[in-house]
Design a protein around this motif. Structure first.
Motif, PDB file in Angstrom:
ATOM      1  N   LEU A 217      38.946 -43.189-106.544  1.00  0.00           N
ATOM      2  CA  LEU A 217      38.905 -42.702-107.928  1.00  0.00           C
ATOM      3  C   LEU A 217      37.620 -43.124-108.615  1.00  0.00           C
ATOM      4  CD1 LEU A 217      42.549 -43.454-109.095  1.00  0.00           C
ATOM      5  CD2 LEU A 217      41.605 -41.319-108.236  1.00  0.00           C
ATOM      6  N   SER A 218      37.262 -42.361-109.636  1.00  0.00           N
ATOM      7  CA  SER A 218      36.126 -42.757-110.463  1.00  0.00           C
ATOM      8  C   SER A 218      36.563 -43.952-111.308  1.00  0.00           C
ATOM      9  CB  SER A 218      35.731 -41.601-111.369  1.00  0.00           C
ATOM     10  OG  SER A 218      36.772 -41.362-112.297  1.00  0.00           O
ATOM     11  N   GLU A 219      35.581 -44.619-111.881  1.00  0.00           N
ATOM     12  CA  GLU A 219      35.863 -45.783-112.710  1.00  0.00           C
ATOM     13  C   GLU A 219      36.865 -45.427-113.813  1.00  0.00           C
ATOM     14  OE1 GLU A 219      34.971 -48.787-111.951  1.00  0.00           O
ATOM     15  OE2 GLU A 219      36.077 -49.462-113.728  1.00  0.00           O
ATOM     16  N   GLU A 220      36.635 -44.249-114.407  1.00  0.00           N
ATOM     17  CA  GLU A 220      37.495 -43.800-115.509  1.00  0.00           C
ATOM     18  C   GLU A 220      38.935 -43.590-115.046  1.00  0.00           C
ATOM     19  OE1 GLU A 220      37.324 -40.144-118.629  1.00  0.00           O
ATOM     20  OE2 GLU A 220      35.490 -40.675-117.557  1.00  0.00           O
ATOM     21  N   GLN A 221      39.081 -42.914-113.886  1.00  0.00           N
ATOM     22  CA  GLN A 221      40.426 -42.656-113.356  1.00  0.00           C
ATOM     23  C   GLN A 221      41.129 -43.957-112.982  1.00  0.00           C
ATOM     24  OE1 GLN A 221      38.844 -39.966-110.373  1.00  0.00           O
ATOM     25  NE2 GLN A 221      40.266 -38.361-111.033  1.00  0.00           N
ATOM     26  N   ARG A 222      40.361 -44.889-112.451  1.00  0.00           N
ATOM     27  CA  ARG A 222      40.929 -46.198-112.093  1.00  0.00           C
ATOM     28  C   ARG A 222      41.543 -46.855-113.304  1.00  0.00           C
ATOM     29  NH1 ARG A 222      40.094 -48.578-107.360  1.00  0.00           N
ATOM     30  NH2 ARG A 222      40.890 -50.524-108.179  1.00  0.00           N
ATOM     31  N   ARG A 223      40.754 -46.832-114.368  1.00  0.00           N
ATOM     32  CA  ARG A 223      41.247 -47.472-115.597  1.00  0.00           C
ATOM     33  C   ARG A 223      42.505 -46.774-116.093  1.00  0.00           C
ATOM     34  NH1 ARG A 223      36.479 -47.281-118.767  1.00  0.00           N
ATOM     35  NH2 ARG A 223      35.043 -47.973-117.140  1.00  0.00           N
ATOM     36  N   GLU A 224      42.537 -45.457-115.931  1.00  0.00           N
ATOM     37  CA  GLU A 224      43.708 -44.688-116.332  1.00  0.00           C
ATOM     38  C   GLU A 224      44.943 -45.146-115.540  1.00  0.00           C
ATOM     39  OE1 GLU A 224      44.381 -42.783-118.674  1.00  0.00           O
ATOM     40  OE2 GLU A 224      46.222 -41.757-118.032  1.00  0.00           O
ATOM     41  N   VAL A 225      44.757 -45.320-114.225  1.00  0.00           N
ATOM     42  CA  VAL A 225      45.873 -45.793-113.399  1.00  0.00           C
ATOM     43  C   VAL A 225      46.340 -47.167-113.861  1.00  0.00           C
ATOM     44  CG1 VAL A 225      46.499 -46.589-111.074  1.00  0.00           C
ATOM     45  CG2 VAL A 225      45.240 -44.454-111.358  1.00  0.00           C
ATOM     46  N   GLU A 226      45.393 -48.042-114.136  1.00  0.00           N
ATOM     47  CA  GLU A 226      45.770 -49.389-114.547  1.00  0.00           C
ATOM     48  C   GLU A 226      46.467 -49.389-115.916  1.00  0.00           C
ATOM     49  OE1 GLU A 226      42.013 -51.229-113.666  1.00  0.00           O
ATOM     50  OE2 GLU A 226      42.527 -50.993-111.523  1.00  0.00           O
ATOM     51  N   ARG A 227      45.992 -48.467-116.764  1.00  0.00           N
ATOM     52  CA  ARG A 227      46.607 -48.356-118.081  1.00  0.00           C
ATOM     53  C   ARG A 227      48.065 -47.864-117.937  1.00  0.00           C
ATOM     54  NH1 ARG A 227      48.065 -45.154-121.616  1.00  0.00           N
ATOM     55  NH2 ARG A 227      47.548 -43.320-120.388  1.00  0.00           N
ATOM     56  N   LEU A 228      48.227 -46.851-117.076  1.00  0.00           N
ATOM     57  CA  LEU A 228      49.564 -46.310-116.826  1.00  0.00           C
ATOM     58  C   LEU A 228      50.497 -47.386-116.271  1.00  0.00           C
ATOM     59  CD1 LEU A 228      49.002 -42.766-115.270  1.00  0.00           C
ATOM     60  CD2 LEU A 228      50.633 -43.321-117.076  1.00  0.00           C
ATOM     61  N   ALA A 229      49.960 -48.177-115.355  1.00  0.00           N
ATOM     62  CA  ALA A 229      50.768 -49.217-114.730  1.00  0.00           C
ATOM     63  C   ALA A 229      51.229 -50.246-115.761  1.00  0.00           C
ATOM     64  CB  ALA A 229      49.995 -49.896-113.615  1.00  0.00           C
ATOM     65  N   GLU A 230      50.361 -50.490-116.746  1.00  0.00           N
ATOM     66  CA  GLU A 230      50.712 -51.413-117.830  1.00  0.00           C
ATOM     67  C   GLU A 230      51.845 -50.838-118.670  1.00  0.00           C
ATOM     68  OE1 GLU A 230      49.083 -54.280-119.654  1.00  0.00           O
ATOM     69  OE2 GLU A 230      48.588 -54.767-117.563  1.00  0.00           O
ATOM     70  N   ALA A 231      51.680 -49.562-119.015  1.00  0.00           N
ATOM     71  CA  ALA A 231      52.526 -48.971-120.045  1.00  0.00           C
ATOM     72  C   ALA A 231      53.846 -48.429-119.499  1.00  0.00           C
ATOM     73  CB  ALA A 231      51.752 -47.864-120.760  1.00  0.00           C
ATOM     74  N   ASP A 232      53.811 -47.915-118.287  1.00  0.00           N
ATOM     75  CA  ASP A 232      54.965 -47.164-117.789  1.00  0.00           C
ATOM     76  C   ASP A 232      55.602 -47.894-116.618  1.00  0.00           C
ATOM     77  OD1 ASP A 232      56.696 -45.414-116.584  1.00  0.00           O
ATOM     78  OD2 ASP A 232      55.398 -43.657-116.850  1.00  0.00           O
ATOM     79  N   GLU A 233      56.798 -48.334-116.842  1.00  0.00           N
ATOM     80  CA  GLU A 233      57.455 -49.162-115.831  1.00  0.00           C
ATOM     81  C   GLU A 233      57.720 -48.383-114.540  1.00  0.00           C
ATOM     82  OE1 GLU A 233      61.476 -51.759-115.503  1.00  0.00           O
ATOM     83  OE2 GLU A 233      60.646 -51.483-117.505  1.00  0.00           O
ATOM     84  N   ASP A 234      58.143 -47.117-114.700  1.00  0.00           N
ATOM     85  CA  ASP A 234      58.417 -46.284-113.535  1.00  0.00           C
ATOM     86  C   ASP A 234      57.162 -46.100-112.687  1.00  0.00           C
ATOM     87  OD1 ASP A 234      60.987 -46.049-114.185  1.00  0.00           O
ATOM     88  OD2 ASP A 234      60.840 -44.023-115.047  1.00  0.00           O
ATOM     89  N   PHE A 235      56.080 -45.855-113.391  1.00  0.00           N
ATOM     90  CA  PHE A 235      54.817 -45.666-112.678  1.00  0.00           C
ATOM     91  C   PHE A 235      54.445 -46.939-111.923  1.00  0.00           C
ATOM     92  CE2 PHE A 235      50.237 -45.821-112.217  1.00  0.00           C
ATOM     93  CZ  PHE A 235      49.961 -44.570-111.704  1.00  0.00           C
ATOM     94  N   ARG A 236      54.617 -48.059-112.585  1.00  0.00           N
ATOM     95  CA  ARG A 236      54.278 -49.332-111.945  1.00  0.00           C
ATOM     96  C   ARG A 236      55.116 -49.544-110.690  1.00  0.00           C
ATOM     97  NH1 ARG A 236      54.499 -52.629-116.154  1.00  0.00           N
ATOM     98  NH2 ARG A 236      56.645 -53.267-115.821  1.00  0.00           N
ATOM     99  N   ALA A 237      56.400 -49.236-110.804  1.00  0.00           N
ATOM    100  CA  ALA A 237      57.299 -49.396-109.662  1.00  0.00           C
ATOM    101  C   ALA A 237      56.851 -48.495-108.503  1.00  0.00           C
ATOM    102  CB  ALA A 237      58.722 -49.056-110.076  1.00  0.00           C
ATOM    103  N   GLU A 238      56.455 -47.287-108.843  1.00  0.00           N
ATOM    104  CA  GLU A 238      56.013 -46.337-107.823  1.00  0.00           C
ATOM    105  C   GLU A 238      54.721 -46.831-107.147  1.00  0.00           C
ATOM    106  OE1 GLU A 238      57.960 -43.960-107.030  1.00  0.00           O
ATOM    107  OE2 GLU A 238      56.733 -42.807-105.657  1.00  0.00           O
TER     108      GLU A 238
END
Lengths: 197, 251
Positions: B17-38
């Motif tokens: 992923l690009s730097e921006e997309q990476r940060r998006e994934v990390e942000r999602l993982a912070e905010a969304d429990e389901d996403f983090r679990a996945e």
């Protein structure tokens, strides 16, 4: 001008070993194991007087080297394979000693820096509980899921390659099949987990 | 969780992923429990497959551990006769090797290895000159750069890793890979590469490739092939015509 006379066969052989690992030839690991053992033990026996642990540490070291080559952390050799092995082995040995608390300021001793290489892959996947449960689940998974997921997650092959290898029509099929396999794996994992408790 | 995040997670784990997309994934993982679990589930699956392989490899190595003789444990049982035998053997070997060395010094310089040494010189990089101020080099440029620095092992690897597209744009890659192979003493491979390169009729460095292929045969002691190639260079005007002629005379 003199390169071909002074350092031919050794580099040849070692470069070849690397490409064998990359091509998934496990027998290459036997050669690496045999090649560097004496030197590793010569060094390691000064720090730890326990042949069984040393054997174990050496085996983990060889596997870590293998993983570093396979995952592309080591792409070309800046020095001989033995040098790398001893670098990685030192790292794993120090961790072992630290755990056993026989030495305190080990970080200062490590003058042997091979950068990212010593940060071994093998440690990231220590025996965590979930990993072990998942491993049991994978064993129950059956085909084609077991092969598909292994090719995807371990060998990191592209979907098109996996399609060819497993005889599927195209990459899209692999994508949806993989999703289904992951759901199955999740279900098996929950079952295994329940039975364990 | 639907499968809409599957690709994103897989690309994240494969570091694509690009730097921006990476940060998006990390942000999602912070905010969304389901996403983090996945995300965790995918990561653990990856680890479990690696662990499975490691267990296999470990078993493999464990079966070797008993077979390997333990070194550096001093010889307990060397008796006097054994020691004397080795001492005499070593002395005889030493005398023989000095004799052989002196004998070989007297030999004329006409053996193939010496001729190879006298005539071989790596072909300069004429395809992609590397300037010092270039900071980011792509794999192709890097390969040529290693070649220029005489790091042939790395150059050989990198040339070998270039894709078909690169080969189509720059057919000379084969030629330089061939010379790198020659430097690494992978002579058969060198011969094959140089030959393949020439077989493309449009090869810009065709004569050059022929010259190096001749040297590869020379190094391998394949006199007939080497002579054939050298003769064809000597017969026509161009690169290394003179050298080919004089090498044929000495060979």
């Amino acid at each position: 001008m003199f390169t071909f006379v002074s350092m031919p066969t050794l580099i040849d052989k070692e470069v070849l070993l690397l490409s064998r690992i990359r091509n998934g030839d496990d027998s290459a690991i036997d050669e690496i194991y045999r090649t560097s053992k004496i030197q590793f033990l010569t060094f390691a026996r000064k720090l730890l007087n326990d042949e069984n642990s040393l054997e174990d540490i050496y085996q983990d070291t060889v596997i870590a080297f293998y993983e570093n080559v396979r995952t592309g952390k080591i792409t070309a050799l800046k020095s001989s394979i033995t040098t790398y092995i001893i670098g990685i082995g030192k790292h794993i040995l120090y961790r072992h000693l630290k755990k056993a608390k026989t030495m305190s300021n080990l970080d200062e001793i490590d003058e042997f820096d091979l950068g990212a290489v010593t940060n071994t892959y093998i440690e990231q996947i220590a025996d965590k509980e979930t990993t072990i449960i998942l491993q049991q689940a994978i064993e129950k998974l059956g085909e084609p899921c077991a092969s598909l997921l292994r090719l995807f997650y371990y060998e990191e092959k592209e979907n098109t390659e996996i399609a060819t290898l497993l005889g599927y029509a195209n990459a899209d099929v692999i994508k949806s099949q993989k999703y289904r396999c992951m759901q199955t794996l999740k279900a098996i994992m929950k079952k295994v987990d329940k039975n364990d408790r | 969780m639907t499968d809409k995040y599957q690709d994103l997670i897989d690309d994240y784990l494969r570091d694509r992923l690009s730097e921006e997309q990476r940060r998006e994934v990390e942000r999602l993982a912070e905010a969304d429990e389901d996403f983090r679990a996945e995300l965790d589930f995918h990561r653990q699956t990856k680890s479990a497959f690696a662990k499975q392989k490691h267990d296999q490899l470990k078993k493999r190595l464990q079966s070797l551990s008993s077979e390997t003789p333990k070194p550096l444990i001093a010889e307990h049982s060397t008796n006097r006769f054994g020691r004397l035998f080795w001492l005499v053997a070593a002395t005889v070997l030493l005398i023989c090797s000095i004799g052989f060395y002196m004998w070989s010094m007297r030999q004329s310089a006409k053996n193939p290895a010496d001729l190879y040494m006298a005539y071989f010189e790596p072909y300069p990089n004429v395809v992609l000159p590397i300037t010092r101020d270039e900071v980011q080099l792509d794999d192709r440029a890097l390969a040529y750069s290693y070649y220029e620095q005489a790091d042939y092992a790395k150059a050989y690897e990198l040339f070998g890793s270039l894709s078909e597209d690169v080969h189509a744009d720059d057919p000379e890659v084969l030629f330089y890979k061939g010379i790198s192979a020659l430097q690494l003493d992978l002579n058969g491979e060198a011969t094959r590469l140089l030959n393949t390169y020439q077989s493309d009729g449009t090869a810009k460095l065709g004569r050059q490739a022929k010259w190096y292929e001749a040297l590869a045969h020379l190094k391998q002691g394949d006199k007939k092939e080497a002579q054939k190639l050298l003769q064809s260079l000597a017969d026509h005007q161009g690169y290394k015509q003179q050298e080919a002629t004089s090498l044929l005379k000495e060979y």
